[in-house]
Design a protein around this motif. Structure first.
Motif, PDB file in Angstrom:
ATOM      1  N   LEU A  47       8.933   2.501  -4.767  1.00  0.00           N
ATOM      2  CA  LEU A  47       7.491   2.434  -4.995  1.00  0.00           C
ATOM      3  C   LEU A  47       6.748   1.926  -3.757  1.00  0.00           C
ATOM      4  N   SER A  48       7.383   1.092  -2.942  1.00  0.00           N
ATOM      5  CA  SER A  48       6.747   0.654  -1.695  1.00  0.00           C
ATOM      6  C   SER A  48       6.431   1.854  -0.821  1.00  0.00           C
ATOM      7  N   LEU A  49       7.382   2.784  -0.718  1.00  0.00           N
ATOM      8  CA  LEU A  49       7.154   4.002   0.060  1.00  0.00           C
ATOM      9  C   LEU A  49       6.095   4.879  -0.599  1.00  0.00           C
ATOM     10  N   THR A  50       6.173   5.013  -1.928  1.00  0.00           N
ATOM     11  CA  THR A  50       5.225   5.869  -2.657  1.00  0.00           C
ATOM     12  C   THR A  50       3.792   5.359  -2.527  1.00  0.00           C
ATOM     13  N   LEU A  51       3.607   4.061  -2.707  1.00  0.00           N
ATOM     14  CA  LEU A  51       2.266   3.490  -2.642  1.00  0.00           C
ATOM     15  C   LEU A  51       1.741   3.444  -1.213  1.00  0.00           C
ATOM     16  N   ALA A  52       2.614   3.176  -0.256  1.00  0.00           N
ATOM     17  CA  ALA A  52       2.164   3.039   1.138  1.00  0.00           C
ATOM     18  C   ALA A  52       1.531   4.323   1.654  1.00  0.00           C
ATOM     19  N   VAL A  53       2.137   5.465   1.335  1.00  0.00           N
ATOM     20  CA  VAL A  53       1.600   6.727   1.847  1.00  0.00           C
ATOM     21  C   VAL A  53       0.297   7.113   1.158  1.00  0.00           C
ATOM     22  N   LYS A  54      -0.039   6.459   0.051  1.00  0.00           N
ATOM     23  CA  LYS A  54      -1.270   6.771  -0.665  1.00  0.00           C
ATOM     24  C   LYS A  54      -2.457   5.916  -0.215  1.00  0.00           C
ATOM     25  N   VAL A  55      -2.216   4.883   0.579  1.00  0.00           N
ATOM     26  CA  VAL A  55      -3.305   4.000   0.984  1.00  0.00           C
ATOM     27  C   VAL A  55      -3.682   4.193   2.458  1.00  0.00           C
TER      28      VAL A  55
ATOM     29  N   ILE B  17       7.343   2.115   9.026  1.00  0.00           N
ATOM     30  CA  ILE B  17       7.069   0.674   8.934  1.00  0.00           C
ATOM     31  C   ILE B  17       7.776   0.071   7.724  1.00  0.00           C
ATOM     32  N   ILE B  18       7.702   0.757   6.577  1.00  0.00           N
ATOM     33  CA  ILE B  18       8.377   0.261   5.373  1.00  0.00           C
ATOM     34  C   ILE B  18       9.889   0.197   5.600  1.00  0.00           C
ATOM     35  N   SER B  19      10.439   1.237   6.215  1.00  0.00           N
ATOM     36  CA  SER B  19      11.874   1.257   6.496  1.00  0.00           C
ATOM     37  C   SER B  19      12.255   0.123   7.445  1.00  0.00           C
TER      38      SER B  19
END
Length: 403
Positions: A111-119, A131-133
């Motif tokens: 979800l961190s990856l999913t939400l990050a690309v949406k903001v 960055i998340i990785s």
């Protein structure tokens, strides 16, 4: 950096820390709870196994939930699991806490990856994924060595209290500053499993699992190796872990460069082959520190260098299910960690020295090398491509042939 991305990165770092920190403090946990080091090592096995199974399963079952709310509830469960580890009066309770944090952590990472690309704007999405990785990989560079030092001074339990506090801060910021995110279209678990219909795809996942199994046969018990074989104290052990972590982060970049320059197939073969050789040589370098430092750096770099090549290979081999295959490959990675930790525990209990963990692990990586040869160089059936129809066949063959 975008505040929301920073918070999601910290959450990813925290989840990575929960999994990785255990290896650095195994002797302390074993001594405190009255179990053997090999038994304590099964905490890594349990976490990885639950993580591997719960990742795709929970994503399928929670596909219809609003993503921000699901993220918050996952953090609540993760915090409770971390506090349970901090309080745990015996090994059984600590093991249960690993089940809880693994299941919730698998959702938090995805979800961190999913939400990050949406903001962020679409032009910044690839950068945000990186960055998340990096948040996960930096838990090796900073979290593990600092955790070793902190545990040596204040006990291993304090680590899980810190982790719970970090997760609580992340939950507060997500609640305060992030808007609700609508769920994506659900992909049933049966559909995900049906995508595993090509020997090239399954073989790639098996290579990942076997390489990580060989790696963790030693890495899960690296602290006992450093203590018993090299006679290092907590400060020097922390330095070695920090050095290994730097190499691991560099390995991701090295692996990406190799894959772009040499092709995915050649890169996989080079990384797996060199990794096996490094593990066989590592025990022989224990009495010569400069050579040991070089081999530790190579070992750390290669441990993360496989991922970019595998991702490129899976995108070419299964283009229409590439996202699902990335999820399965991460599950294969976790299964490898679970198997390697379990095997390492058996080896350390039944051999005269922890050096045998390196050699047994190297043998498992040799098996990964053999599977890679079979997977990457076996010719597809003349009746139809092994991939996914004409489109997959037309993409796959030029890519593999060009390697």
């Amino acid at each position: 950096m975008n505040l929301k991305v920073l918070v999601l990165t910290i959450a990813a770092f925290t989840v990575g820390l929960v999994e990785l920190i255990i290896g650095g403090v195994l002797p302390l946990i074993a001594g405190d709870l009255g179990v053997s080091v090999s038994t304590a090592g099964q905490l890594i096995t349990a976490y990885a196994l639950v993580y591997a199974v719960s990742g795709p399963t929970l994503l399928a079952f929670t596909a219809r939930f609003e993503r921000r709310k699901l993220y918050l509830w996952s953090l609540v469960v993760f915090i409770l699991g971390s506090l349970l580890a901090y309080w745990s009066p015996n090994f059984g309770v600590l093991l249960i806490s690993r089940f809880v944090t693994a299941a919730s952590g698998s959702l938090i990472t995805t979800l961190s990856l999913t939400l990050a690309v949406k903001v962020v704007p679409e032009s910044h999405r690839a950068r945000v994924i990186g960055i998340i990785s990096m948040g996960i990989s930096s838990s090796i560079v900073l979290g593990v060595p600092l955790g070793v030092l902190a545990a040596d001074q204040f006990g291993w339990r304090i680590l899980f209290l810190f982790i719970a506090i970090f997760a609580l801060l992340a939950m507060f910021v997500v609640y305060k500053f992030m808007e609700p995110v609508a769920p994506q279209q659900a992909i049933p678990l049966r559909t995900q499993l049906a995508s595993l219909k090509s020997f090239r795809v399954v073989g790639a996942h098996l290579v990942t699992a076997l390489m990580l199994a060989g790696h963790y046969t030693l890495y899960a018990y690296f602290t006992p190796f450093l203590e018993n074989v090299m006679n290092l104290g907590a400060s020097w052990i922390s330095i070695v872990y920090f050095f290994f972590g730097l190499a691991a982060v560099a390995g991701g970049m090295i692996g990406g460069f190799m894959s772009d320059s040499l092709g995915a197939r050649r890169s996989i073969m080079i990384v797996v082959g060199a990794f096996a050789l490094t593990m066989f040589l590592l025990p022989f370098s224990a009495s010569f520190v400069p050579l040991f430092a070089i081999l530790v750096f190579v070992w750390g770099a290669l441990s993360w260098a496989l991922s970019p090549a595998q991702q490129s290979y899976l995108i070419d081999a299964a283009p229409e299910t590439s996202e699902i295959q990335q999820s399965f490959n991460f599950s294969a990675l976790q299964l490898g960690i679970a198997a390697g930790s379990a095997i390492g525990g058996v080896v350390i209990d039944n051999t005269p020295a922890v050096t045998f963990n390196a050699w047994i692990g190297g043998g498992i990586v040799v098996l990964a090398f053999a599977v890679a040869i079979y997977t990457l160089y076996r010719k597809p059936s003349s009746r139809r491509p092994e991939g996914h129809g004409k489109q997959a066949g037309s993409k796959l063959e030029p890519t593999l042939g060009g390697d």
